[in-house]
Design a protein around this motif. Structure first.
Motif, PDB file in Angstrom:
ATOM      1  N   GLU A 228      -4.359   8.666  -9.089  1.00  0.00           N
ATOM      2  CA  GLU A 228      -5.644   8.635  -8.864  1.00  0.00           C
ATOM      3  C   GLU A 228      -6.110   9.295  -7.543  1.00  0.00           C
ATOM      4  OE1 GLU A 228      -6.461   4.103 -10.611  1.00  0.00           O
ATOM      5  OE2 GLU A 228      -6.044   4.434  -8.466  1.00  0.00           O
ATOM      6  N   TYR A 229      -5.111   9.403  -6.663  1.00  0.00           N
ATOM      7  CA  TYR A 229      -5.519  10.224  -5.280  1.00  0.00           C
ATOM      8  C   TYR A 229      -5.681  11.817  -5.696  1.00  0.00           C
ATOM      9  CZ  TYR A 229      -4.749  11.990  -0.809  1.00  0.00           C
ATOM     10  OH  TYR A 229      -4.896  12.701   0.476  1.00  0.00           O
TER      11      TYR A 229
ATOM     12  N   ARG B 293      -8.719   3.068  -7.323  1.00  0.00           N
ATOM     13  CA  ARG B 293      -9.754   3.677  -6.724  1.00  0.00           C
ATOM     14  C   ARG B 293     -10.932   4.071  -7.136  1.00  0.00           C
ATOM     15  NH1 ARG B 293      -7.498   6.604  -2.167  1.00  0.00           N
ATOM     16  NH2 ARG B 293      -9.099   8.363  -2.327  1.00  0.00           N
TER      17      ARG B 293
ATOM     18  N   ASP C  69      -8.767  12.258  -7.691  1.00  0.00           N
ATOM     19  CA  ASP C  69     -10.110  12.325  -6.899  1.00  0.00           C
ATOM     20  C   ASP C  69     -10.159  13.632  -6.095  1.00  0.00           C
ATOM     21  OD1 ASP C  69     -10.285   9.748  -7.655  1.00  0.00           O
ATOM     22  OD2 ASP C  69      -9.669   8.783  -5.750  1.00  0.00           O
TER      23      ASP C  69
ATOM     24  N   PRO D 294     -12.076   8.351   3.005  1.00  0.00           N
ATOM     25  CA  PRO D 294     -11.688   7.322   2.067  1.00  0.00           C
ATOM     26  C   PRO D 294     -13.034   6.838   1.600  1.00  0.00           C
ATOM     27  CG  PRO D 294     -10.961   7.078   4.303  1.00  0.00           C
ATOM     28  CD  PRO D 294     -11.695   8.188   4.344  1.00  0.00           C
TER      29      PRO D 294
ATOM     30  N   TRP E 131      -3.916   3.118   0.867  1.00  0.00           N
ATOM     31  CA  TRP E 131      -4.387   2.615  -0.219  1.00  0.00           C
ATOM     32  C   TRP E 131      -3.543   1.703  -0.893  1.00  0.00           C
ATOM     33  CZ3 TRP E 131      -9.657   3.060  -1.130  1.00  0.00           C
ATOM     34  CH2 TRP E 131     -10.022   2.260  -2.475  1.00  0.00           C
TER      35      TRP E 131
ATOM     36  N   THR F  52     -15.471  12.482  -9.971  1.00  0.00           N
ATOM     37  CA  THR F  52     -15.185  11.789  -8.676  1.00  0.00           C
ATOM     38  C   THR F  52     -16.040  11.764  -7.715  1.00  0.00           C
ATOM     39  OG1 THR F  52     -14.580  13.763  -7.642  1.00  0.00           O
ATOM     40  CG2 THR F  52     -12.708  13.041  -9.086  1.00  0.00           C
TER      41      THR F  52
ATOM     42  N   THR G   5      -1.461   4.979  -8.438  1.00  0.00           N
ATOM     43  CA  THR G   5      -2.231   5.062  -7.275  1.00  0.00           C
ATOM     44  C   THR G   5      -2.225   6.614  -6.723  1.00  0.00           C
ATOM     45  OG1 THR G   5      -1.848   2.732  -6.738  1.00  0.00           O
ATOM     46  CG2 THR G   5      -3.083   4.101  -5.005  1.00  0.00           C
TER      47      THR G   5
ATOM     48  N   SER H 127       0.871  -1.300  -0.150  1.00  0.00           N
ATOM     49  CA  SER H 127       0.033  -0.086   0.102  1.00  0.00           C
ATOM     50  C   SER H 127       0.742   1.188   0.062  1.00  0.00           C
ATOM     51  CB  SER H 127      -0.790   0.092   1.319  1.00  0.00           C
ATOM     52  OG  SER H 127      -1.359  -1.281   1.425  1.00  0.00           O
TER      53      SER H 127
END
Lengths: 596, 458
Positions: A320-321, A202, A324, A155, A196, A379, A317, A76
């Motif tokens: 993606e964060y 995600r 979002d 989250p 994550w 998102t 990842t 993660s």
């Protein structure tokens, strides 16, 4: 053996793959600590009592019988402020922090490090007690860099009522700032970070059509083979064709909010160059340093191969964060071939049955999974965000029919083929216009019509057709020489030469030419069209190409990328006027001669 | 007292397998002592599975039987002692002295595999090295801390070229005591080794050279350690002693073939042309050891030589190398046969680091643009030559004829220079400009009017 810290023992070691026994309690894809040195690894095969583990650090020194300790969670990343401007290895360990442990070389067995947990962040809380929050809702903001506001989000999959909120203030990322109570009265602490697993995409609310271009300031990309925001592109090319250079240019000048740059199995000096150069470069829009919006992952070619496999997932990842939060993220992966080779190497150590050229049979599905994490989305907090992926491909021997290029071609929409011969002639960017394509032309047409000009696409097609024509004519020239061609065709050759020199070639080292706004790109191409059309009119009157080719005029067009500033295009209008004047004058002279 | 093992279970080429081992670690060095002759062979654990250890032996395995030797594990990884006394010495591929001199003693033992350099700790190389060879200095500039391989073919003068670079290159900014050369010979002919030894002597640098030699008839397994020993020494001299180190390595092709041989003995799944799938990562662990770091003022400049099998640049060895190194100098057979020395095929040659190490403040302001112009014009020459083969040179246009002339002059005077000719960068740049006068000014699209005005002679 305690229940929360399961442990097995090392049975075999073969390069980056370690076999463990007594592994029954472990989970697939679980992160583990291997040996007395506590090297980080991940379980990739479970078979009754045995497990295969890929280890992200150098395995030399491990002995059978040493313990393997469970961490209980999959590989993660820690997502929170402190990611931007930072440089990590393939499993999100900051290289700067490693320098403190070992000043020059990458140390082993330093355990899991991540973003700085001590640093205090000026936090502004945006919720109050009693608010209903669901997954993706923003509860606090932090000015992470001068350019980017970091939005802390609940989250995904979590929902509830705010029962406690800290006041605005300076907190580190481990601090709980909001407490949320869900419908079962369970309380959840929301900190300035979340964790994550890298191999799980995600979630988003909705995937949308990618209908805006990612403006890169590179002429051949923006006008000829555009990439959409939320789109995918591949840049294949054999060595020396400028893949990394092109990736650097895109990372520098793309109009994304966030750049995630993954140096995957490439040269150490290239990463050093980015670290040294980017802070000095100024974003043309905000006037701030480009580093403020960039994060880097460096797994250089000599770093452990398993971490190279993971680096792509760590990068996406993180992308993606930020997506979002409602940002447009552009991710450069240089090079995806090295990642595929890492898969091959690990697969070989697992003694799996190989498919083409020794690559595992799941190569295609892994490539697909990766590129499908790109996209324009709505998102969870109902903002618009996007991830564009631009992957470099390094085909063995420059042969585009090899498995990685072939499979990548199936899943990307823009294909920017780099050409050895162009690179040899120092035509940069060495993107071959015959082999490249963009699947976004149709979708983006409307945007270009509204924002640039009605005829962008017809102009592009016309010029591209001329270039195709030129290619055919070149073959003829090789046989009979240019002088034997009819005037009409020689004119095409002359104009295409201008397109190549004046438009397609772009100088990354020139402060004016390194990034060119769309408006100027369009006007530059338009000038050449005007010249072509005027010339064709003259040809109809029987004026020979040798006279049409006015050195001064042609020179002016070739040099307009340097002589005309990006913010003042009046010079282009002047050139257009010159062209009109020259050729109408020519036609007049010729008609007079004929009259005589 | 550590356990010793009296039985070998399997012997296959350079690999032996021993069972019932305990407390042995991955990468540990083993000593296999013959009970008949007392001869000691050295090996390294390359795979462990339960109580079975697979050992790669660096000496020939013939004569070994299942029960005529005693194997012991040393408790150490493969390390070499490092000190400044290495200078002037000659070692074999596993770091044992072969010049009759004493062992090197030092309390500093380093693992020959090294460790990856943290990219944050690197310094981006920017210092230009003048080699005195026009084509290299102007078109593919060598930078201190760069890894720049020479892609050659069998029978091409790569050794002469390297020797010329060694004798002419200014590495130490005047102070010679602070620079040294590490020469790693991997699977080379005795002749080649002699040639280099002579070249070092003639350049008067013999006591600044460390040699690691594995001859063509030496064991293959030793080829995998030769470059690592050499680079470990290079790292020590550069990063601990602060010296400017030039590593010359010949021949990478022999190294890769050794890798392939061992891989096939291990029954590994082959990738292209039978080479192992991990060859890229493996080569990277050699090439990436070049560079400069913040901690030290030393540097490692790396000139590996490889002979392209069948002169094929797409062969896996040059191909993977090109993806890791910072450019390449390619030698061309056609030029060589026409008598051009050094026969550098400039179009596929490249130096990736030159852009930041040349120009104003380093060489001269016109360097980059001039280099681009020469590349572009010479690439045009190639097109015109193809054309002239079909039409005959007489039927070419005036412009094309001028390109033909430019091509001839360029190859003769710019590429061509004698083995002892040492040109300064300014001489080389001016030579480039004087060749451009053959072409009409309108063809010089890569040069700004300002530069043309200033530098183009009439």
């Amino acid at each position: 053996m305690t229940t929360d810290k399961q442990s097995g023992i090392i049975y075999g070691i073969n390069g980056s793959v370690v076999t463990g026994k007594a592994m029954r309690p472990f989970k697939m894809r679980e992160m583990v600590m291997v040996g007395n040195k506590k090297l980080i690894g991940e379980i990739i095969v479970l078979e009754s009592d045995e497990a295969m583990i890929q280890v992200y650090e150098e395995t030399e020194g491990l002995t059978p019988g040493e313990p393997i300790i469970s961490t209980g969670s999959p590989l993660s990343v820690k997502l929170g402020p402190g990611i931007l401007t930072n440089m990590f290895d393939g499993i999100q360990r900051p290289l700067k922090a490693m320098q403190l442990i070992s000043p020059v070389f990458i140390p082993d067995g330093i355990g899991l490090l991540s973003i700085d947990s001590e640093k205090l962040w000026e936090t502004h809380l945006t919720v109050k007690v009693g608010d209903q929050l669901s997954g993706g809702a923003v509860y606090a903001t932090v000015p992470e860099t001068e350019l980017i506001e970091h939005r802390l989000m609940v989250p995904p999959h979590l929902e509830g009522t705010v029962v406690k909120v800290k006041p605005d203030g300076s907190y580190n990322i481990e601090e709980t700032v909001v407490v949320l109570e869900d419908e079962h009265s369970h309380r959840h602490a929301l900190k300035l970070h979340q964790i994550w697993p890298v191999r799980t995409p995600r979630p988003v609310k909705l995937r949308c059509e990618p209908n805006k271009p990612l403006i890169t300031g590179q002429r051949i990309v923006d006008l000829f083979f555009p990439i959409a925001k939320g789109g995918t592109a591949a840049i294949p090319g054999s060595f020396g064709t400028g893949k990394t250079m092109t990736q650097h240019q895109l990372a520098k000048w793309s109009d994304a909010h966030i750049i995630v740059y993954i140096g995957c199995g490439e040269r150490g000096n290239e990463m050093t160059e980015v670290i040294e150069d980017f802070p000095k470069l100024i974003d043309p829009k905000s006037g701030k340093s480009l580093m403020e919006r960039t994060m880097l992952i460096a797994n250089t070619s000599n770093m452990p191969v398993a971490a190279r496999e993971a680096s792509i997932y760590t990068g996406i990842t993180i992308a993606e964060y930020y997506r979002d939060m409602g940002y447009d993220v552009a991710m450069m992966a240089d090079s995806t071939s090295r990642w595929a080779e890492a898969l091959r190497e690990i697969s070989g150590r697992l003694e799996e049955m190989p498919a083409e050229e020794g690559y595992p049979a799941y190569l295609s599905s892994r490539i697909a999974e990766f590129y499908e994490r790109a996209g324009m989305v709505e998102t969870l907090c109902e903002a618009d965000g996007s991830i564009s992926i631009i992957g470099a491909v390094s085909p063995a021997g420059g042969d585009f029919s090899e498995p990685v290029t072939e499979n990548t071609k199936r899943y990307v929409n823009t294909f920017l083929a780099l050409d050895k011969n162009l690179a040899y002639a120092r035509h940069y960017p060495a993107i071959n216009w015959m082999d490249s394509y963009s699947g976004y032309l149709g979708i983006l047409q409307e945007w270009f019509q509204e924002n640039i000009a009605e005829d962008v696409h017809t102009l592009r097609n016309k010029m591209l057709n001329l270039l195709f024509e030129e290619n055919k004519l070149q073959e003829m020239v090789m046989l009979i020489g240019e002088e034997a061609l009819p005037d009409g065709q020689r004119w095409i050759l002359e104009v295409c030469r201008l397109v190549r020199l004046g438009f397609l070639q772009q100088n990354a080292f020139d402060s004016e030419d390194t990034f060119v706004p769309l408006e100027k790109q369009y006007r530059m191409l338009k000038v050449i069209e005007v010249l072509y059309d005027q010339g064709v009119d003259c040809l109809k009157k029987g004026i020979p190409t040798t006279i049409l080719k006015n050195t001064e005029l042609f020179d002016g067009i070739v040099k307009m990328k340097y002589t005309i500033p990006n913010n003042d295009l009046s010079g282009i209008t002047e050139i257009e006027d010159q062209i009109e004047r020259y050729y109408s004058e020519l036609i007049k002279q010729y008609s007079e001669q004929e009259d005589v | 007292m550590r356990r010793e093992y009296l039985q070998i279970d399997r012997i296959n080429g350079p690999l032996i397998e021993i069972t019932d081992v305990r407390d042995v670690f991955y990468g540990e060095v083993a000593q296999i002592r013959s009970r008949e002759t007392g001869e000691v062979r050295i090996g390294k654990v390359i795979k462990l599975e339960g109580d079975k250890a697979l050992i790669q032996v660096f000496q020939p395995t013939h004569g070994l039987a299942s029960e005529n030797s005693i194997t012991g594990f040393t408790g150490n990884a493969f390390t070499l002692p490092m000190s400044k006394n290495l200078l002037g010495r000659q070692f074999n591929g596993i770091g044992e002295p072969m010049d009759g001199g004493p062992q090197v003693y030092s309390n500093r033992e380093v693992n020959i595999n090294g460790a990856p350099i943290n990219p944050m700790s690197r310094v981006y190389p920017r210092n230009f090295i003048q080699t005195g060879i026009s084509s290299i200095d102007v078109l593919m500039t060598l930078i201190r801390g760069q890894k720049l391989p020479i892609f050659s073919g069998n029978g091409l003068p790569h050794n002469q070229l390297t020797a010329q670079i060694i004798s002419q290159a200014r590495l130490g900014e005047g102070s010679d005591e602070n620079f040294c050369i590490i020469f790693a010979a991997i699977g080379v002919k005795h002749d080649d080794e002699h040639f280099f030894r002579k070249a070092f002597k003639e350049a008067g640098v013999m006591d600044q050279v460390v040699m690691f030699v594995n001859y063509a008839d030496d064991p293959v397994a030793e080829r995998t350690t030769t470059p690592r020993c050499a680079l470990a020494a290079a790292e020590y001299l550069a990063f601990v002693e602060g010296m400017q180190v030039l590593v010359v390595m010949s021949d990478i092709t022999a190294y890769c073939e050794g890798l392939r041989e061992i891989s096939s003995a291990r029954d590994e799944v082959p990738s292209r042309k039978g080479y192992p799938g991990y060859m890229y990562s493996d080569l990277a662990t050699l090439y990436e050891r070049a560079g400069m770091i913040q901690e030290s003022k030393g540097s490692i400049t790396f000139l590996p030589i490889l002979t392209m099998p069948n002169d094929d640049i797409t062969h896996p060895i040059p191909d993977l190398t090109g993806f890791i190194t910072e450019g390449q100098v390619v030698l061309g057979r056609e030029l060589y046969q026409r008598g051009v020395y050094p026969p550098i095929d400039v179009l596929p040659s490249l130096s990736r680091l030159m852009k930041d190490g040349i120009g104003e403040g380093y060489t001269r302001e016109d360097h980059q643009d001039l280099a681009n112009q020469l590349f572009a014009s010479y690439s045009k020459v190639m097109e015109v030559r193809d054309l002239s083969q079909i039409m005959g040179e007489d039927d070419l246009s005036e412009l094309d004829k001028s390109y033909m002339e430019f091509g001839r002059q360029f190859e003769q005077h710019f590429l061509g220079q004698s083995f002892t000719e040492n040109r300064t960068i300014i001489e080389s740049l001016d030579l480039g400009w004087s060749l451009l006068t053959i072409l009409p000014k309108t063809e010089l699209t890569r040069l700004s009017p300002k530069l043309i005005e200033k530098y183009l002679p009439y």
